[in-house]
Design a protein around this motif. Structure first.
Motif, PDB file in Angstrom:
ATOM      1  N   HIS A  85       0.823  -1.201   0.000  1.00 55.99           N
ATOM      2  CA  HIS A  85       0.000   0.000   0.000  1.00 55.99           C
ATOM      3  C   HIS A  85       0.861   1.256   0.000  1.00 55.99           C
ATOM      4  O   HIS A  85       2.056   1.225   0.322  1.00 55.99           O
ATOM      5  CB  HIS A  85      -0.931   0.007   1.219  1.00 55.99           C
ATOM      6  CG  HIS A  85      -2.033  -1.000   1.145  1.00 55.99           C
ATOM      7  ND1 HIS A  85      -1.847  -2.324   1.472  1.00 55.99           N
ATOM      8  CD2 HIS A  85      -3.334  -0.879   0.770  1.00 55.99           C
ATOM      9  CE1 HIS A  85      -2.999  -2.983   1.315  1.00 55.99           C
ATOM     10  NE2 HIS A  85      -3.910  -2.131   0.878  1.00 55.99           N
ATOM     11  N   HIS A 491      -5.216   0.663  -5.346  1.00 57.22           N
ATOM     12  CA  HIS A 491      -6.596   0.514  -4.874  1.00 57.22           C
ATOM     13  C   HIS A 491      -7.145  -0.885  -5.113  1.00 57.22           C
ATOM     14  O   HIS A 491      -8.114  -1.301  -4.460  1.00 57.22           O
ATOM     15  CB  HIS A 491      -7.507   1.556  -5.533  1.00 57.22           C
ATOM     16  CG  HIS A 491      -7.707   1.380  -7.000  1.00 57.22           C
ATOM     17  ND1 HIS A 491      -6.704   1.570  -7.933  1.00 57.22           N
ATOM     18  CD2 HIS A 491      -8.818   1.040  -7.714  1.00 57.22           C
ATOM     19  CE1 HIS A 491      -7.183   1.363  -9.140  1.00 57.22           C
ATOM     20  NE2 HIS A 491      -8.454   1.031  -9.038  1.00 57.22           N
ATOM     21  N   ASP A 494      -7.126  -3.245  -1.688  1.00 58.23           N
ATOM     22  CA  ASP A 494      -8.235  -3.139  -0.740  1.00 58.23           C
ATOM     23  C   ASP A 494      -9.537  -3.660  -1.340  1.00 58.23           C
ATOM     24  O   ASP A 494     -10.310  -4.344  -0.658  1.00 58.23           O
ATOM     25  CB  ASP A 494      -8.420  -1.682  -0.305  1.00 58.23           C
ATOM     26  CG  ASP A 494      -7.336  -1.242   0.671  1.00 58.23           C
ATOM     27  OD1 ASP A 494      -6.745  -2.118   1.328  1.00 58.23           O
ATOM     28  OD2 ASP A 494      -7.073  -0.028   0.764  1.00 58.23           O
ATOM     29  N   GLU A 497      -9.601  -7.409  -1.262  1.00 56.74           N
ATOM     30  CA  GLU A 497      -9.855  -7.941   0.078  1.00 56.74           C
ATOM     31  C   GLU A 497     -11.325  -7.800   0.454  1.00 56.74           C
ATOM     32  O   GLU A 497     -11.925  -8.701   1.044  1.00 56.74           O
ATOM     33  CB  GLU A 497      -8.972  -7.217   1.104  1.00 56.74           C
ATOM     34  CG  GLU A 497      -7.514  -7.654   1.080  1.00 56.74           C
ATOM     35  CD  GLU A 497      -7.353  -9.150   1.365  1.00 56.74           C
ATOM     36  OE1 GLU A 497      -7.992  -9.646   2.326  1.00 56.74           O
ATOM     37  OE2 GLU A 497      -6.632  -9.818   0.608  1.00 56.74           O
ATOM     38  N   LYS A 498     -11.913  -6.659   0.118  1.00 55.25           N
ATOM     39  CA  LYS A 498     -13.342  -6.456   0.414  1.00 55.25           C
ATOM     40  C   LYS A 498     -14.203  -7.433  -0.379  1.00 55.25           C
ATOM     41  O   LYS A 498     -15.189  -7.981   0.143  1.00 55.25           O
ATOM     42  CB  LYS A 498     -13.738  -5.017   0.089  1.00 55.25           C
ATOM     43  CG  LYS A 498     -13.126  -3.980   1.024  1.00 55.25           C
ATOM     44  CD  LYS A 498     -13.458  -2.559   0.572  1.00 55.25           C
ATOM     45  CE  LYS A 498     -12.792  -1.530   1.473  1.00 55.25           C
ATOM     46  NZ  LYS A 498     -13.024  -0.133   0.995  1.00 55.25           N
TER      47      LYS A 498
END
Length: 688
Positions: A85, A491, A494, A497-498
């Protein structure tokens, strides 16, 4: 589409006459390949390996990359922590970059000379090690040596190195050109692609790999470089995110799809197309068949009751039509707008006659963002007006939809939506409670954009308007934009993962492994099958320049062109392959895929196809009751394609259009038992 092709062909040929070198990478030597200075018959589904190895040569072997472009116009300087990140400012949460002059990390938007930004090296920020994203890319590319790529792509390592070198030298990094008093970068090299490389399981990663080549040499929206669309126009311009990255234009007709960046919050499907599972895709539809066939897997909170089909033919143009048929039969009522009965229309419960395009009035025929030629020239806009009146009772399908909205009771919502979508400007906005005809809406839209004097009556008289010449900032916008484009998709981490959490909680089997910040080559399904199988060929198809998908198949004029073309509607085989399989030019053959689906066609022997490929040009073999005999001829490639989640790109929604297949003479099947015994004996003794 036809106009775009004609313009591109003309521009390309003119450029070749001026000395441009054209290299075509394709398993089949198509019309573009026939004009090429060099044709590279790549193994299907391996374009990402080829692109990443070229990038490795440019960046790590030759040191050819546009440092100024990367520092100023991409997120190459953004610092990346060990977890992948961005390293962020503790107060503003903005991504940090390393200022070599100040010898410290600063927010990306702090005033600084771009030359002072680091894009290579390793740094300490808050006692943690970090590197610029371009450094991460450099290291990531090291695995993609030309030698390794040669094993995957079947393109020699020396060829990859030579092309990378020529590509980098042609870019002439540092060169400039003066246009209308503005000094702009001149990058006389670019990579261009369309559906073919991306029509695979990991197609998004392939597209990203190819675009990286343009970004590395700074050839995005500048003279000589890749001009894919019109990001800046007379009514629209892109935005800038809090992270400094480019946001798509807000003008709805300039941008008719969902935003891929910064992406959307994933959730369990609420729509039958499953758009919620593709949070960075601009559009989706390919999952719809699986959701219809297996609604229990996706926990869809309703059963679809109505499908409206207009100007599309999914039975013909997607995957194996038997699978599409099963899915469509799950919908209780299908309404089709059509001006002829096709394969999908035959599935409909009700068919309403639609006006032919030569009988229709349309002002907003295509989005100017995508369909007006990029680069210098005029902004021109036109209307489509009827060359003939439609038969009695036949209406433009949109007129019927407006009438349905009135009768069902959501006309007010429709008018409000049209005000935003078109968009309409005062004083021409639609009053929510008012009824408007199609001509009135068209007139108001034209006046909203061109003024009171240029309404529908003016356009009926003049046909089109040359609005004005593009400014330099519109023709070549990249040097003038403050927003950056990403070489590193932070981006994605994330969002992946979501999405993983959502699908696991919902019990939906879903692969999120392609949500990665940097691209890789990953084998699609056809590369995971047994190489020694009797299914020893890659079945692939390519567009026919003389047809628009399957829509124009059977048109008498185009059929004449098709039949006189070298490839026509035939099955393409390399002569070496044909000799090995004892197949002659003009033989009728079956092409059978590993899914057990097969199509029949006539063989055309040509060296314009790889020996391990069976090629199809266009999409033929229509079967609707009322189509002409000419339209029925030729193989229907999509019949070969199975359908499963494993064959869908879970990032970009594309379906894998490549599959392993075997080819054998029709006569061998007709010979019955003798043919079966002969086939068995051939396999036993190793003769394929």
């Amino acid at each position: 589409w036809t106009t775009s092709v004609r313009v591109v062909f003309s521009v390309m040929i003119d450029a070749q006459h001026r000395g441009m070198k054209l290299i075509v990478v394709d398993p089949i030597c198509t019309a573009a390949g026939s004009r090429a200075d060099q044709w590279l018959p790549i193994k299907p589904g391996t374009d990402a390996s080829f692109a990443l190895s070229m990038a490795n040569v440019l960046v790590n072997e030759l040191g050819i990359y546009d440092e100024d472009f990367l520092k100023q116009h991409t997120n190459a300087p953004y610092l990346i922590a060990d977890d992948g990140h961005y390293v962020r400012d503790s107060n503003s949460n903005k991504p940090l970059v390393w200022d070599e002059t100040k010898n410290r990390a600063i927010p990306f938007d702090e005033e600084v000379e771009f030359a002072a930004l680091a894009i290579t090296g390793s740094y300490e920020v808050n006692d943690k090690s970090c590197t610029p994203s371009f450094q991460n890319l450099k290291e990531h590319l090291l695995a993609y040596t030309p030698e390794e790529a040669a094993k995957i792509t079947d393109i020699a390592a020396d060829t990859i190195r030579n092309i990378a070198k020529e590509f980098g030298e042609a870019a002439n990094i540092g060169a400039t050109i003066d246009i209308d008093g503005q000094t702009l970068p001149l990058r006389a090299a670019c990579v261009n692609w369309y559906r073919g490389p991306c029509a695979h399981r990991h197609g998004f990663l392939t597209g990203f790999s190819l675009q990286l080549l343009n970004m590395i040499i700074g050839a995005i929206d500048v003279p000589g470089g890749h001009l894919g669309s019109n990001p800046v126009g007379p009514w629209w311009e892109p935005g800038t995110s809090d992270e400094g990255l480019l946001l798509p234009p807000e003008h709805p007709l300039a941008h008719q799809a969902l935003d891929p960046y910064p992406g959307r919050i994933p959730k369990s499907p609420e729509s039958v197309i499953g758009m919620e599972l593709f949070p960075v895709a601009p559009y989706a539809s390919t999952l719809a068949y699986d959701i219809l066939l297996h609604p229990e897997v996706y926990n869809l909170p309703y059963d679809p009751e109505l499908l409206i089909v207009c100007r599309s033919n999914p039975m013909m143009s997607t995957i194996n039509p038997g699978i599409v048929e099963q899915a469509l039969k799950k919908i209780p009522f299908i309404l089709a707008f059509a001006f002829n009965i096709d394969e999908t229309t035959e599935m409909a419960d009700m068919v309403l006659p639609d006006a032919h395009y030569l009988e229709r009035l349309d002002a907003f025929t295509n989005a100017p963002y995508n369909f007006l030629e990029a680069g210098p020239g005029p902004w021109n806009f036109m209307i489509r007006q009827p060359a003939a009146e439609p038969p009695a009772g036949v209406k433009h399908w949109m007129e019927v939809m407006f009438e349905l909205a009135r009768r069902v009771g959501f006309q007010e919502d429709l008018n409000v939506m049209l005000n935003h979508t078109l968009p309409m400007k005062d004083p021409y906005t639609l009053e929510p409670e008012m009824d408007y005809s199609w001509e009135e809406i068209t007139d108001r839209w034209l006046k909203s954009h061109f003024g009171e004097e240029q309404g529908l009556d003016w356009f009926k008289e003049n046909g089109f308007i040359n609005y004005r010449e593009k400014t330099v900032e519109e023709a070549y916008p990249r040097p003038f934009l403050s927003s950056r484009i990403p070489i590193y998709l932070e981006h994605f981490l994330d969002i992946g993962e979501k999405l993983k959490k959502v699908t696991e909680e919902a019990g939906i089997p879903w692969d999120v492994s392609d949500y990665q910040a940097l691209p890789d080559w990953k084998p699609c399904q056809s590369h995971l099958e047994d190489e020694n199988s009797e299914y020893d060929l890659f079945a692939v198809n390519s567009k026919a320049a003389y047809h628009t998908f399957s829509l124009t198949v059977g048109n008498p004029v185009l059929t004449e062109i098709q039949n006189s073309h070298k490839f026509g509607s035939n099955v393409l085989l390399n002569p070496k392959t044909a000799e090995r399989k004892q197949i002659n030019d003009g033989d009728e053959v079956w092409v059978e895929s590993t899914a057990g689906f097969k199509v029949k066609g006539t063989v055309k022997l040509t060296n314009c196809v790889r020996p391990d490929v069976v090629g199809f040009m266009g999409l033929y073999g229509k079967w609707a009751k009322h189509v002409s005999e000419e339209a029925r001829k030729g193989p229907h490639f999509n019949t070969l394609l199975p359908y499963s989640r494993e064959r869908i790109d879970t990032v970009a929604t594309t379906v894998d259009m490549c599959i392993k297949a075997k080819v054998y003479p029709v006569a061998a099947v007709k010979s019955g038992l003798r043919g079966s015994i002969a086939s068995t004996l051939q396999r036993l003794v190793g003769i394929n």
